[in-house]
Write an enzyme that holds these catalytic residues in place. Sequence first.
Site, mmCIF file in Angstrom:
data_model
loop_
_atom_site.group_PDB
_atom_site.id
_atom_site.type_symbol
_atom_site.label_atom_id
_atom_site.label_comp_id
_atom_site.label_asym_id
_atom_site.label_seq_id
_atom_site.Cartn_x
_atom_site.Cartn_y
_atom_site.Cartn_z
ATOM 1 C CE LYS A 40 -1.830 0.218 4.028
ATOM 2 N NZ LYS A 40 -1.355 1.299 4.887
ATOM 3 C CB THR A 41 3.435 2.501 2.324
ATOM 4 O OG1 THR A 41 2.583 2.187 3.418
ATOM 5 C CG2 THR A 41 4.082 3.840 2.586
ATOM 6 C CG ASP A 224 -1.451 5.200 3.682
ATOM 7 O OD1 ASP A 224 -2.222 4.282 3.357
ATOM 8 O OD2 ASP A 224 -0.271 5.010 4.014
ATOM 9 C CD GLU A 225 -3.079 3.032 7.636
ATOM 10 O OE1 GLU A 225 -4.077 2.275 7.498
ATOM 11 O OE2 GLU A 225 -1.974 2.636 8.001
ATOM 12 C CD GLN A 256 -4.697 -3.729 7.493
ATOM 13 O OE1 GLN A 256 -3.847 -3.345 8.280
ATOM 14 N NE2 GLN A 256 -4.424 -3.968 6.225
ATOM 15 N NE ARG A 649 -0.252 -5.867 10.777
ATOM 16 C CZ ARG A 649 -0.376 -5.244 9.623
ATOM 17 N NH1 ARG A 649 0.501 -4.349 9.256
ATOM 18 N NH2 ARG A 649 -1.381 -5.517 8.802
#
Length: 782
Positions: A40-41, A224-225, A256, A649
């Site tokens: 994503k980043t 983002d997020e 998330q 994670r």
Amino acid sequence: MSPANPHESALLEDLNAPQREAVLHGDGPLLVLSGAGSGKTRVITRRVAYLVKVHDVYPWRILAVTFTNKAAREMRERLVQLLGAQANELVVSTFHSAAAQILRREAEHVGLTRSFVIYDDSDQLNVVKRAMREAGIESLQPREILHRIDQEKNAARLPEHMQVAPGDERGQLVRKVYAAYQDRLRAANAVDFGDLLLLLVTLFRTRPDVLENYRRRFHHVLVDEFQDTNPVQYALLKQLAPPPSANLVVVGDDDQSIYRWRGADVDNILGFPRQYPGARVVKLEQNYRSDQNILDAAHEVIRKNTRRMEKKLWSERQRGQTLNLMLNRDERAEGQEVARQILALQREGFIKLSSMAVFYRANAQSRVLEEALRLARVPYTLVSGRSFYDRAEVRDASAYLRLMVNPRSDADLLRIINIPARGIGDTTVERVTDFANTRGVSLYEALSQPELIPALNSAAVKRLKGFRNLLESLTAFAQTNEEAAGAVDQMLRETKLVETLQAEGSDESQTRAENLREFLGAAQEFDLNRAAAAVAAAANPPSEVPPEVDAAPLTADVPALQAFLEQISLVGEADAEVGDGRVALMTLHAAKGLEFDAVFLTGMEENVFPHSRAVKSESTFLNEVASAEGESSEEMAEERRLCYVGFTRARKRLFVSLAQCRSLFGELRYNAPSRFLRDVPPALFGISEQEVPEAPKPMVPSTPRKRTWDEDDGPRIDRSYSQASDMDGVSGDVRGMRVRHEQFGVGRVVSADGNGPNAKVTVEFGGGVGLKRIIARFLIPG
DNA sequence: GAGGTTGTAATTTTT
DNA sequence: TTACAACCTC
């Protein structure tokens, strides 16, 4: 976009097809649904770099916002790698920081001055309490009111916009306090976190000309997020990048979304295609992080949520090892077992301590884990938000600094009016406050002529004058001084904060004095960074700017001390360096966005994780709603997402751990294994159906049952009925008993005080150690 | 007014 | 178990 552009291939080469599609997407809205570990980043930063390097978009035209500081920091670092000095012209920050910076530029439009201060949670609570007193309301809990106010702000509603039913008396009261609370903040030239967003949205709504300036500037907005945005944040985005066709790129994963309690609304991401009709939607489902077993387990947990965008992560990585299930007798045994497994993994040699992490649901769980790690000599770092700036002495120092910038800040003044002790007690403070209230002035102003304040004796007047003189002197200093460290230094000197602590002489006060010195160090570091940034900016020729656009950095012209204070309020301390050979300990919330080779997820029990509040809400939900099968409350759905975040994670190893009983605030609780555990097929743990732990029956706490869940030694289950626990029932005559201690070795019990694990036992150790008083639970028989 | 003591309540997650 | 507030005493 000529293919000849040397940057183009470099920016695209290691991207998969959907990632590439997102980076290459032209104008207009774009939603990137990005599963955990799907890059994503990488996509968002590559897209920014692509815009700058290939499309020749000026960096100052790009606004990239995220939800947490950690995410913002990471994004900025990666952009610096991709763009070098040009990255400094981008605006990359959290919603709150960006809003604070814009608000500072436009302060006068919203009834503030540029030097407004930002109140945090505990400041807010104080203001609520005073607002309640003012409004004569005592019937409600200040905490609850503050929570309600926050909710209103997250929903973008000012007091006058609150929707209160005519018969809703509580609602009426909340509105009344909310209004008084806002008045107090404005009078103090202060804002709270919610105001940063709400005031800006209100400003943009009422002053289209101001909004227009920012629209002219920011042609590309990236978020983002996005799953964690709340309605105010979304409103702000829609203002800056209006539907249907603005260049708004939002990246997120509905699975998330874990900040509902802070007003985050999953519907923002679920409904994005409706808000921005014609938006392109790209799904990133290839996971580059975790072994397939881990992904399967995570998927089994999350698929039970009903309202989500269907997607399934897949990985080209191997299946890897099975997950490990750790059954423990109690939370102490859990800690010991985690420590033992960590050391075992380290000995295997494939995984370093620095790529291991221990997660827990609530901060309160960390203490026992820390203790166990310390005892086993496992180096660890506690990754927690902003502990340093939360210490009382540091907060005192910050309060002085904020007053130097903004003497009207009553909350800060009240905090330090008698710190260090200068003989101004509660009675005097109350008289000053009353006086200020009737006059409608700030406390600082009220202190300009203390002799006018009724009922004060001459001694009190004299002390108040001294205090006011101190503040005046500090304020004057702040106006002439250019550096944050200079201001901190002067403040510490004039207030004698450090001196007073040192004179106290206790260990505790020494530590606190040192914290203040560290605070000064933080200010010095801040100044250095600022100077370095200024040098870099000067060396980097600024991009061309059309005359009608204000492209200055949002932070331009902000005095150093103010900038330092803003960093303290909004950013906190930089995260402790993860990676220097230490295991990381953190809450599940703090874990978002991170990854580790090995993850220990502790406390997998009902009422711990899922949290008891969610369990309660679930039962009311099931009672009240004749729900379709499998439906669950929003709270429970969020716990599930949190579990999904925790699982994903892990790169290679995932240890899931639970305790049969656990003492939570003094009381011993027997919790059933977490429902999330039961959603994972036993085969992924390498165990059979029969080995899945069942809910233990309630039992008498004084006779701890052993080996509750399974009697035979099946494979792959790590049992850790702690040996140490055998001393739990210290009772009867234990004198002469042979015991062992981690540090002191073997010894013989001389006498015992009390019963149970916390009994104090005197032991005569060999090897020249001699007599020691030891808590029973740290001893092992034999 | 300062400092200690007792009593009570509350315990999620963070900008 | 802890944190904090109200209360009490010096």
